[in-house]
Design a protein around this motif. Structure first.
Motif, short mmCIF file in Angstrom:
data_model
loop_
_atom_site.label_atom_id
_atom_site.label_comp_id
_atom_site.label_asym_id
_atom_site.label_seq_id
_atom_site.Cartn_x
_atom_site.Cartn_y
_atom_site.Cartn_z
N ALA A 120 48.23 25.44 33.94
CA ALA A 120 46.91 25.66 33.38
C ALA A 120 47.02 25.98 31.89
CB ALA A 120 46.22 26.82 34.11
N ASN A 121 46.00 25.61 31.13
CA ASN A 121 45.99 25.97 29.72
C ASN A 121 45.70 27.46 29.57
OD1 ASN A 121 43.10 26.41 29.72
ND2 ASN A 121 42.86 24.19 29.64
N ARG A 122 45.73 27.96 28.35
CA ARG A 122 45.63 29.39 28.14
C ARG A 122 44.33 29.97 28.69
NH1 ARG A 122 43.39 33.42 25.66
NH2 ARG A 122 44.66 35.25 25.14
N ALA A 123 43.20 29.32 28.39
CA ALA A 123 41.90 29.84 28.82
C ALA A 123 41.81 29.89 30.34
CB ALA A 123 40.77 28.99 28.25
N ASP A 124 42.33 28.86 31.01
CA ASP A 124 42.29 28.84 32.48
C ASP A 124 43.27 29.87 33.05
OD1 ASP A 124 40.47 26.85 32.27
OD2 ASP A 124 41.75 25.23 33.03
N THR A 125 44.41 30.06 32.38
CA THR A 125 45.39 31.07 32.84
C THR A 125 44.78 32.46 32.81
OG1 THR A 125 47.28 29.75 32.09
CG2 THR A 125 47.63 32.12 32.36
N VAL A 126 44.08 32.78 31.74
CA VAL A 126 43.42 34.08 31.63
C VAL A 126 42.39 34.24 32.75
CG1 VAL A 126 41.89 35.50 30.21
CG2 VAL A 126 43.80 34.28 29.15
N ALA A 127 41.59 33.19 32.97
CA ALA A 127 40.54 33.25 33.99
C ALA A 127 41.12 33.48 35.38
CB ALA A 127 39.71 31.97 33.96
N ILE A 128 42.15 32.72 35.73
CA ILE A 128 42.74 32.84 37.07
C ILE A 128 43.42 34.20 37.24
CG2 ILE A 128 44.53 31.92 38.60
CD1 ILE A 128 43.93 29.15 37.41
N THR A 129 44.13 34.66 36.21
CA THR A 129 44.82 35.94 36.29
C THR A 129 43.85 37.08 36.54
OG1 THR A 129 46.56 35.16 34.78
CG2 THR A 129 46.33 37.55 35.06
N LEU A 130 42.77 37.13 35.77
CA LEU A 130 41.83 38.25 35.88
C LEU A 130 41.04 38.20 37.19
CD1 LEU A 130 40.55 38.54 32.20
CD2 LEU A 130 42.15 40.01 33.40
N THR A 131 40.65 37.02 37.63
CA THR A 131 39.87 36.95 38.87
C THR A 131 40.73 37.27 40.09
OG1 THR A 131 40.24 34.54 38.93
CG2 THR A 131 38.15 35.33 38.02
N CYS A 132 42.04 37.06 39.99
CA CYS A 132 42.91 37.41 41.12
C CYS A 132 43.04 38.92 41.29
CB CYS A 132 44.31 36.80 40.92
SG CYS A 132 44.40 35.04 41.30
N GLY A 133 42.92 39.66 40.20
CA GLY A 133 43.13 41.10 40.28
C GLY A 133 41.87 41.94 40.37
N MET A 134 40.68 41.30 40.29
CA MET A 134 39.45 42.08 40.25
C MET A 134 38.56 41.73 41.44
SD MET A 134 38.48 42.27 36.20
CE MET A 134 37.52 43.75 36.50
N ASN A 135 38.48 42.65 42.39
CA ASN A 135 37.62 42.48 43.55
C ASN A 135 36.42 43.42 43.46
OD1 ASN A 135 40.29 41.39 44.41
ND2 ASN A 135 39.20 41.02 46.31
N ASN A 136 35.37 43.07 44.19
CA ASN A 136 34.15 43.87 44.15
C ASN A 136 34.34 45.15 44.96
OD1 ASN A 136 31.48 44.87 44.29
ND2 ASN A 136 30.67 42.81 44.03
N SER A 137 34.91 46.16 44.31
CA SER A 137 35.22 47.41 45.01
C SER A 137 33.95 48.15 45.41
CB SER A 137 36.10 48.29 44.12
OG SER A 137 35.50 48.50 42.86
N SER A 138 32.85 47.97 44.68
CA SER A 138 31.60 48.63 45.06
C SER A 138 31.12 48.15 46.42
CB SER A 138 30.52 48.37 44.00
OG SER A 138 30.84 48.98 42.77
N ALA A 139 31.26 46.84 46.66
CA ALA A 139 30.87 46.30 47.96
C ALA A 139 31.77 46.85 49.06
CB ALA A 139 30.94 44.77 47.93
N GLY A 140 33.08 46.95 48.77
CA GLY A 140 33.99 47.52 49.76
C GLY A 140 33.66 48.97 50.07
N ALA A 141 33.28 49.74 49.03
CA ALA A 141 32.93 51.15 49.24
C ALA A 141 31.66 51.29 50.07
CB ALA A 141 32.75 51.84 47.89
N VAL A 142 30.68 50.43 49.82
CA VAL A 142 29.44 50.49 50.61
C VAL A 142 29.72 50.16 52.06
CG1 VAL A 142 27.19 49.39 50.96
CG2 VAL A 142 27.92 50.02 48.66
N LEU A 143 30.53 49.14 52.31
CA LEU A 143 30.86 48.77 53.69
C LEU A 143 31.62 49.89 54.38
CD1 LEU A 143 30.59 46.47 55.74
CD2 LEU A 143 32.75 45.55 54.90
N ALA A 144 32.52 50.55 53.65
CA ALA A 144 33.28 51.66 54.23
C ALA A 144 32.38 52.84 54.53
CB ALA A 144 34.39 52.08 53.27
N ALA A 145 31.51 53.20 53.57
CA ALA A 145 30.64 54.36 53.76
C ALA A 145 29.64 54.13 54.88
CB ALA A 145 29.91 54.68 52.46
#
Length: 370
Positions: free
Chosen positions: A301-326
């Motif tokens: 992947a080119n640089r812009a795509d590498t940044v996009a894939i890297t960041l989306t792999c590490g960032m999940n919607n933790s607020s949704a997980g917290a609501v489901l847990a609570a």
């Protein structure tokens, strides 16, 4: 005392005040969130009462079961709705011409936590905990099951990523969440013990998919639809108000999610469990960013795509997980510990990934896109 003319009053208390207040809160957001966590620790009663407000029971397909619509899930829905209002979807058709980065980023968001969780379970199983740290495993599973956080669009833009690709991965993972959430929860049920295994199996069979549709997909689609049909000048005039309400919504949701977990550990400290939650959450987050970068480099992947894939792999919607847990595990506050830890650490990880990618990722390799 002279009266203020209507025109002057409009200038004093009208819309310009809202952007200034919004900007002030955004600059002080870290301290505002610290205040929310502090309030959740010292004054959890209001948050616990808020979490127990059930607004409606939504029937599931087939009519055999129902899922609860709670006030926290409504707060989450508004948060995602306002995020979708600001998603620049105009560049999405261009992703069809080069679908590989989109496919890699979307698949990685589901498969990386699914692959890493068994190793985390083995490591946690070595700790002297009665249930093999099943509560922590459950919390990590709830985070890993969630789609990419909408905040990835902000971090992706800051790091010079392909913004269209980030948006595409966020939307694709969101649309797939009725399938991926039950898949992750079902897999996690085989790694846990006691009531945690039963609760995860139950959520996988019923609440997981319904929660994704009602609290995640519907608000996102509604936000995109409103953005599509609303004239630009009208949307821009009202967006500061909506964003301010969304920011206050996020603070209230943070407070609600943290209640019961932090206060309980303050009254009955379990330092080893708290340290384990922070360490394994940090390890899972760091590994997700690292594997995302490796996958991007593997597909050249080119640089812009590498940044996009890297960041989306590490960032999940933790607020949704917290609501489901609570909502589903109110009597197991330790489940929220890794969820809250991951929420904080993924933002730190995104900032660190931004710095590292600026130094180590080569310049453009091919067209950046978006």
């Amino acid at each position: 005392m002279p009266l203020i003319s209507p025109a002057r009053a409009t200038r004093v208390i009208g819309p310009p005040v809202v952007p200034r207040l919004l900007s002030l809160l955004q600059r002080r957001l870290t301290w505002v969130m610290v205040a929310a966590y502090t309030a959740a620790t010292l004054l959890p009663q209001a948050g616990l009462a808020l979490r127990q407000l059930h607004l409606a029971a939504v029937p599931l397909p087939g009519g055999a079961a129902r899922t609860q619509l709670t006030l926290p899930s409504l707060l989450l829905g508004y948060l995602l709705f306002t995020a979708a209002l600001r998603v620049p979807a105009g560049g999405l058709p261009g992703l069809v011409r080069r679908p590989l980065p989109l496919l890699v980023g979307t698949a990685a968001n589901t498969l990386i936590p699914l692959a890493l969780l068994p190793g985390v379970a083995v490591a946690l199983g070595q700790l002297p905990d009665a249930d093999g740290c099943s509560g922590l495993i459950t919390g990590l599973a709830l985070v890993g099951a969630m789609p990419v956080a909408a905040g990835a669009t902000v971090w992706g833009g800051r790091a010079g990523g392909n913004h269209s690709l980030v948006v595409g991965i966020v939307l694709a993972s969101t649309l797939l969440s009725p399938l991926t959430i039950p898949l992750m929860l079902s897999a996690a049920s085989t790694l846990t013990r006691g009531h945690y295994a039963h609760d995860l199996s139950r959520m996988a069979a019923t609440d997981g998919g319904a929660f994704a549709v009602i609290s995640v997909i519907v608000p996102c689609v509604a936000g995109l639809a409103v953005q599509r049909v609303t004239p630009r000048h009208v949307l821009e005039r009202h967006l500061p108000w909506l964003r301010l309400l969304g920011l206050l919504d996020a603070v209230l949701l943070t407070y609600s999610n943290a209640c019961g977990a932090l206060g309980g550990f303050l009254l009955h400290p379990r330092p080893a469990l708290l340290i384990a939650a922070v360490v394994v959450s940090g390890a899972l987050c760091a590994a997700s960013f690292a594997i995302g970068w490796c996958l991007a480099r593997t597909v050249r992947a080119n640089r812009a795509d590498t940044v996009a894939i890297t960041l989306t792999c590490g960032m999940n919607n933790s607020s949704a997980g917290a609501v489901l847990a609570a909502t589903n595990l109110p009597s197991s506050p330790q489940v929220l510990l890794p969820v809250l830890a991951y929420s904080l650490l993924q933002k730190c990880g995104a900032g660190l990934a931004d710095s590292v990618l600026r130094r180590t990722t080569p310049g453009s390799r091919g067209r950046a896109g978006g």
